[in-house]
Design a protein around this motif. Structure first.
Motif, short mmCIF file in Angstrom:
data_model
loop_
_atom_site.label_atom_id
_atom_site.label_comp_id
_atom_site.label_asym_id
_atom_site.label_seq_id
_atom_site.Cartn_x
_atom_site.Cartn_y
_atom_site.Cartn_z
N MET A 167 0.86 -1.09 0.20
CA MET A 167 0.39 -0.59 0.09
C MET A 167 0.62 1.31 0.28
N TYR A 168 0.32 1.72 -1.06
CA TYR A 168 0.97 3.27 -1.41
C TYR A 168 0.75 4.08 0.27
N VAL A 169 1.75 4.41 1.13
CA VAL A 169 1.51 5.88 1.81
C VAL A 169 0.98 6.97 1.36
N GLU A 170 2.12 7.09 0.58
CA GLU A 170 1.58 8.68 -0.54
C GLU A 170 1.66 8.25 -1.96
N ALA A 171 0.57 8.36 -2.13
CA ALA A 171 0.34 7.86 -3.71
C ALA A 171 0.89 8.86 -5.03
N ASP A 229 0.07 11.06 -8.38
CA ASP A 229 -1.40 11.99 -8.37
C ASP A 229 -2.64 10.89 -9.26
N ASP A 230 -1.80 9.64 -10.29
CA ASP A 230 -2.57 9.18 -11.38
C ASP A 230 -3.03 8.16 -10.45
N LEU A 231 -3.32 7.52 -8.74
CA LEU A 231 -3.34 6.32 -8.12
C LEU A 231 -4.06 7.15 -7.11
N GLY A 232 -4.44 9.25 -7.12
CA GLY A 232 -4.99 9.70 -5.77
C GLY A 232 -4.20 10.89 -5.54
N GLY A 233 -3.05 10.73 -5.31
CA GLY A 233 -2.65 11.32 -4.31
C GLY A 233 -2.55 11.33 -3.10
N CYS A 234 -2.44 10.43 -2.95
CA CYS A 234 -3.53 10.55 -1.44
C CYS A 234 -2.28 10.61 -0.21
N ARG A 291 -0.92 9.27 3.63
CA ARG A 291 -1.71 8.94 4.92
C ARG A 291 -0.58 8.90 6.00
N MET A 292 0.67 9.29 5.37
CA MET A 292 1.91 9.66 7.40
C MET A 292 0.91 9.24 8.56
N TYR A 293 -0.29 9.78 8.78
CA TYR A 293 -0.24 9.85 10.03
C TYR A 293 -1.14 8.27 10.57
N GLU A 294 -1.44 7.96 9.75
CA GLU A 294 -2.04 6.49 9.30
C GLU A 294 -1.59 5.42 9.23
N THR A 295 -0.23 5.62 8.98
CA THR A 295 0.55 3.86 9.16
C THR A 295 0.84 3.41 10.16
N ALA A 296 0.56 3.85 11.91
CA ALA A 296 0.98 2.85 12.67
C ALA A 296 -0.24 1.98 12.49
N GLU A 297 -1.79 2.34 12.18
CA GLU A 297 -3.10 1.23 12.02
C GLU A 297 -3.44 1.05 10.64
N LEU A 298 -2.36 1.90 9.84
CA LEU A 298 -2.11 0.35 8.48
C LEU A 298 -2.12 -1.11 8.96
N ILE A 299 -0.76 -0.42 9.65
CA ILE A 299 0.37 -1.64 9.41
C ILE A 299 -0.66 -2.68 10.44
N ARG A 300 -1.20 -1.99 11.77
CA ARG A 300 -2.37 -2.71 12.42
C ARG A 300 -3.02 -3.59 12.16
N LEU A 319 5.10 -1.50 3.34
CA LEU A 319 4.35 0.31 3.32
C LEU A 319 5.05 0.60 1.61
N LYS A 320 4.63 1.44 0.78
CA LYS A 320 5.16 1.59 -0.08
C LYS A 320 5.32 3.48 -0.41
N PHE A 321 6.77 3.75 -0.43
CA PHE A 321 6.32 5.20 -0.40
C PHE A 321 7.34 6.15 -1.89
N GLY A 322 5.95 6.26 -2.07
CA GLY A 322 5.36 7.04 -3.31
C GLY A 322 6.15 7.91 -3.95
N LEU A 323 5.15 9.30 -4.58
CA LEU A 323 5.34 10.54 -4.84
C LEU A 323 4.17 11.42 -4.57
N SER A 324 3.40 12.04 -4.93
CA SER A 324 2.40 12.71 -5.18
C SER A 324 2.87 13.79 -5.70
N ARG A 325 2.38 14.86 -6.74
CA ARG A 325 2.84 16.24 -7.26
C ARG A 325 4.15 15.83 -7.94
N SER A 326 4.50 15.09 -8.51
CA SER A 326 5.18 14.47 -9.44
C SER A 326 5.27 14.05 -10.82
#
Length: 320
Positions: free
Chosen positions: A225-229, A231-236, A238-247, A254-261
């Motif tokens: 899952m992109y923690v940061e997606a 733009d063509d995948l929504g540009g979400c 979700r850094m502050y949700e990372t712990a809950e995404l893991i739980r 954890l995928k580290f993409g780039l928005s605005r790129s």
């Protein structure tokens, strides 16, 4: 592996002091699953398009102390020479990093106009027998050069490659990663892709936390899952949700993409500056996420080095 501590919720004490307490987490929401080594989460740097970008990622990960479990490439096996693939395999093996290359061709680069309509047509799927055959050719070539993880965006390609794996035409330890561009969005579709042979499944970054829990009630296959997606995948973001995404989603990459790129597929030298700069920034984004997890006491549970592939033993037996 250090067992994950109960994470501190962002801003919890300050908000509680002014009458806004955080809702209690429901233990029943937590995923009971792990990677084979017992880890709950791993890291992935996507869009690493060749040896030069890979060198940047590995150097930057050392400089910023960002453990990298997997790197993935998006342009496709066919956009790399044998020497480039062999060099990437060697560099990843030396660092214990999983290398995942995309199979091609795909519908978005085909002559069909459907993918350029508002509906998106058939998207990245392989159109016709020849496109399917091209994906098979990429898989045979890449595995022959030592690659053991292939990125797939078509259910027919996935099923075909899995059958080749079962028959021995592809190495038995080859794993298949489902692309974010065709990722499942409900428990049933997640299970279908798993039964077609997927070993690691990229889900869209706009799934809710409850969606992740629903999937985990039926499947233990690793989730990406992109923690940061992009733009063509929504540009979400979700850094502050990372712990809950893991739980909720473990075992989770954890995928580290780039928005605005800018997009860089298919990659070539004309995009070199953008590709190298974005590769460097993706690792930095990873450092930001790891720092955030540490501040919240949620940085335990990462798969320890060396970083093996997901492993066929994690997945239930597939019928060819």
């Amino acid at each position: 592996m250090t067992a994950p501590s109960l994470p501190r919720r962002p801003g919890v004490d300050a908000l509680a002091a002014i009458g806004h307490p955080a809702p209690a987490a429901d233990p029943a929401d937590a995923s009971p699953h792990t990677f084979p080594d017992g880890g709950l989460w791993r890291t992935e740097i996507p869009s690493v398009e060749g040896p030069e970008a890979l060198a940047v990622v590995l150097d930057e990960s050392t400089r910023l102390d960002v453990p990298v479990h997997r790197i993935s490439q998006g342009s496709g096996v066919w956009m790399l020479t044998d020497a480039e693939i062999t060099g990437m395999v060697q560099a990843c093996d030396e660092r214990g990093v999983e290398l995942c290359l995309f199979t091609g061709p795909r519908g978005t680069w085909d002559i069909g106009a459907g993918t350029r309509t508002d509906s998106g047509g058939a998207g990245l799927r392989a159109r016709g027998h020849d496109a399917l055959a091209g994906c098979v050719e990429d898989a045979l070539r890449a595995t022959g050069l030592g690659v053991r993880c292939l990125l797939v965006a078509d259910e027919g390609v996935l099923w075909t490659l899995h059958r080749l794996r079962v028959s021995g035409r592809l190495p038995a330890d080859t794993t298949f990663k489902l692309s974010a561009l065709t990722g499942p969005v409900n428990p049933a579709s997640y299970t279908v892709y798993e039964q077609l042979g997927a070993d690691s499944l990229n889900v869209p970054s706009d799934l809710t936390l409850d969606h992740l829990t629903e999937i985990r009630r039926v499947s233990r296959a690793p989730m990406d899952m992109y923690v940061e997606a992009p733009d063509d995948l929504g540009g979400c973001i979700r850094m502050y949700e990372t712990a809950e995404l893991i739980r909720r989603g473990a075992p989770l990459y954890l995928k580290f993409g780039l928005s605005r790129s800018p997009g860089i597929y298919p990659y070539g030298a004309q995009l070199r500056d953008t590709a190298l700069a974005s590769a460097r920034e993706r690792v930095r984004r990873g450092r930001l996420v790891l720092d955030l997890l540490a501040r919240h006491g949620a940085d335990g549970g990462m798969s320890p080095p060396p970083f093996p592939r997901p492993g066929r033993a994690l997945i239930h037996a597939h019928s060819p």
